[in-house]
Design a protein around this motif. Sequence first.
Motif, mmCIF file in Angstrom:
data_model
loop_
_atom_site.group_PDB
_atom_site.id
_atom_site.type_symbol
_atom_site.label_atom_id
_atom_site.label_comp_id
_atom_site.label_asym_id
_atom_site.label_seq_id
_atom_site.Cartn_x
_atom_site.Cartn_y
_atom_site.Cartn_z
ATOM 1 N N ARG A 1 0.837 -1.202 0.000
ATOM 2 C CA ARG A 1 0.000 0.000 0.000
ATOM 3 C C ARG A 1 0.878 1.261 0.000
ATOM 4 O O ARG A 1 0.560 2.260 -0.667
ATOM 5 C CB ARG A 1 -0.919 -0.011 1.206
ATOM 6 C CG ARG A 1 -2.044 -1.047 1.100
ATOM 7 C CD ARG A 1 -3.103 -0.820 2.179
ATOM 8 N NE ARG A 1 -2.545 -1.021 3.524
ATOM 9 C CZ ARG A 1 -2.567 -2.195 4.161
ATOM 10 N NH1 ARG A 1 -3.084 -3.274 3.562
ATOM 11 N NH2 ARG A 1 -2.062 -2.308 5.367
ATOM 12 N N LYS A 2 1.963 1.173 0.748
ATOM 13 C CA LYS A 2 2.880 2.330 0.770
ATOM 14 C C LYS A 2 3.434 2.605 -0.626
ATOM 15 O O LYS A 2 3.542 3.770 -1.053
ATOM 16 C CB LYS A 2 4.016 2.059 1.748
ATOM 17 C CG LYS A 2 4.993 3.231 1.915
ATOM 18 C CD LYS A 2 6.099 2.889 2.877
ATOM 19 C CE LYS A 2 7.156 2.011 2.230
ATOM 20 N NZ LYS A 2 7.931 2.694 1.181
ATOM 21 N N LYS A 3 3.775 1.571 -1.350
ATOM 22 C CA LYS A 3 4.288 1.742 -2.704
ATOM 23 C C LYS A 3 3.238 2.384 -3.613
ATOM 24 O O LYS A 3 3.549 3.251 -4.432
ATOM 25 C CB LYS A 3 4.732 0.389 -3.268
ATOM 26 C CG LYS A 3 5.969 -0.215 -2.607
ATOM 27 C CD LYS A 3 7.197 0.609 -2.928
ATOM 28 C CE LYS A 3 8.443 -0.044 -2.355
ATOM 29 N NZ LYS A 3 9.659 0.772 -2.612
ATOM 30 N N ARG A 4 1.990 1.926 -3.491
ATOM 31 C CA ARG A 4 0.928 2.510 -4.321
ATOM 32 C C ARG A 4 0.730 3.988 -3.981
ATOM 33 O O ARG A 4 0.554 4.830 -4.874
ATOM 34 C CB ARG A 4 -0.367 1.730 -4.123
ATOM 35 C CG ARG A 4 -0.375 0.343 -4.748
ATOM 36 C CD ARG A 4 -1.793 -0.185 -4.897
ATOM 37 N NE ARG A 4 -2.490 -0.257 -3.614
ATOM 38 C CZ ARG A 4 -2.495 -1.342 -2.815
ATOM 39 N NH1 ARG A 4 -1.803 -2.428 -3.187
ATOM 40 N NH2 ARG A 4 -3.159 -1.346 -1.683
ATOM 41 N N PHE A 5 0.747 4.301 -2.687
ATOM 42 C CA PHE A 5 0.587 5.696 -2.282
ATOM 43 C C PHE A 5 1.751 6.552 -2.782
ATOM 44 O O PHE A 5 1.560 7.713 -3.184
ATOM 45 C CB PHE A 5 0.481 5.799 -0.761
ATOM 46 C CG PHE A 5 -0.799 5.219 -0.201
ATOM 47 C CD1 PHE A 5 -1.987 5.303 -0.910
ATOM 48 C CD2 PHE A 5 -0.812 4.580 1.027
ATOM 49 C CE1 PHE A 5 -3.166 4.768 -0.407
ATOM 50 C CE2 PHE A 5 -1.984 4.052 1.545
ATOM 51 C CZ PHE A 5 -3.163 4.140 0.824
ATOM 52 N N GLU A 6 2.935 5.994 -2.779
ATOM 53 C CA GLU A 6 4.085 6.733 -3.276
ATOM 54 C C GLU A 6 3.974 6.992 -4.777
ATOM 55 O O GLU A 6 4.335 8.074 -5.254
ATOM 56 C CB GLU A 6 5.372 5.945 -2.985
ATOM 57 C CG GLU A 6 5.768 5.969 -1.515
ATOM 58 C CD GLU A 6 6.985 5.090 -1.228
ATOM 59 O OE1 GLU A 6 7.534 5.187 -0.118
ATOM 60 O OE2 GLU A 6 7.386 4.311 -2.132
ATOM 61 N N GLN A 7 3.446 5.987 -5.514
ATOM 62 C CA GLN A 7 3.222 6.205 -6.947
ATOM 63 C C GLN A 7 2.198 7.311 -7.185
ATOM 64 O O GLN A 7 2.395 8.188 -8.032
ATOM 65 C CB GLN A 7 2.768 4.895 -7.604
ATOM 66 C CG GLN A 7 3.859 3.824 -7.674
ATOM 67 C CD GLN A 7 3.344 2.523 -8.268
ATOM 68 O OE1 GLN A 7 2.149 2.386 -8.577
ATOM 69 N NE2 GLN A 7 4.249 1.549 -8.440
#
Length: 229
Positions: free
Chosen positions: A89-95
Amino acid sequence: MSKISKIFKVSSSSSSSSRPSSSSGSSSRSKHRSRSGASPQEAINKLRETEAMLTKKQQYMESRIEQELTFAKKNGTKNKRGALQALKRKKRFEQQLTQIDGTLSTIEFQREALENATTNTEVLKNMGYAAKAIKGVHQNIDLDNIDSLMQDITEQQEVAQEISDAISKPFGDQFDEDELLAELAELEQEEHEESMKNMGRLPSAPTTKLPSTRPSRQPPRREWRMIMI
């Protein structure tokens, strides 16, 4: 085709035929709006609203990234599956945050360009007004009239100078300054000779004898007798 579809088709066609004016009017209004478009100030305001919205979303994404990272650190190997999901989820939010950053940059650039274009348009419009005003003023001025006016001013200045010269001239008899200087030199020479004559006449010495002012040195009578004894 079923009977129900035929009924709906007939009703739709009848309703469209019964209200041709309203549809044509709405379409013409929409076409007019699309052709005219929004004003520059309205577009700038819309871009600012979009910037504010994206900024809030950016702050939300940053907080979610921090939460997911904290969750993954706390669970670690205890809840490996949950920690991995938090990292995903953190990766998606960073994208999404990266996309928002790019969109904000584009919107800021567009807003600044639009603001500069609006300013330049306003400046050019005001300059055009000024140019028209200057042209209108110059239209009422004739160069031939300017030349004749300047000639009249020059002539009047010459007349004023002649009047001033005439007024400043003294009245009465005019004497030669060289003759007056020669006469003054003669008077000075006479005065000098007279003073030299007076210096040659010295006063005579007095013939009467002046009284003596030296005091007597004879001792008193009493003291003289005492010396004789």
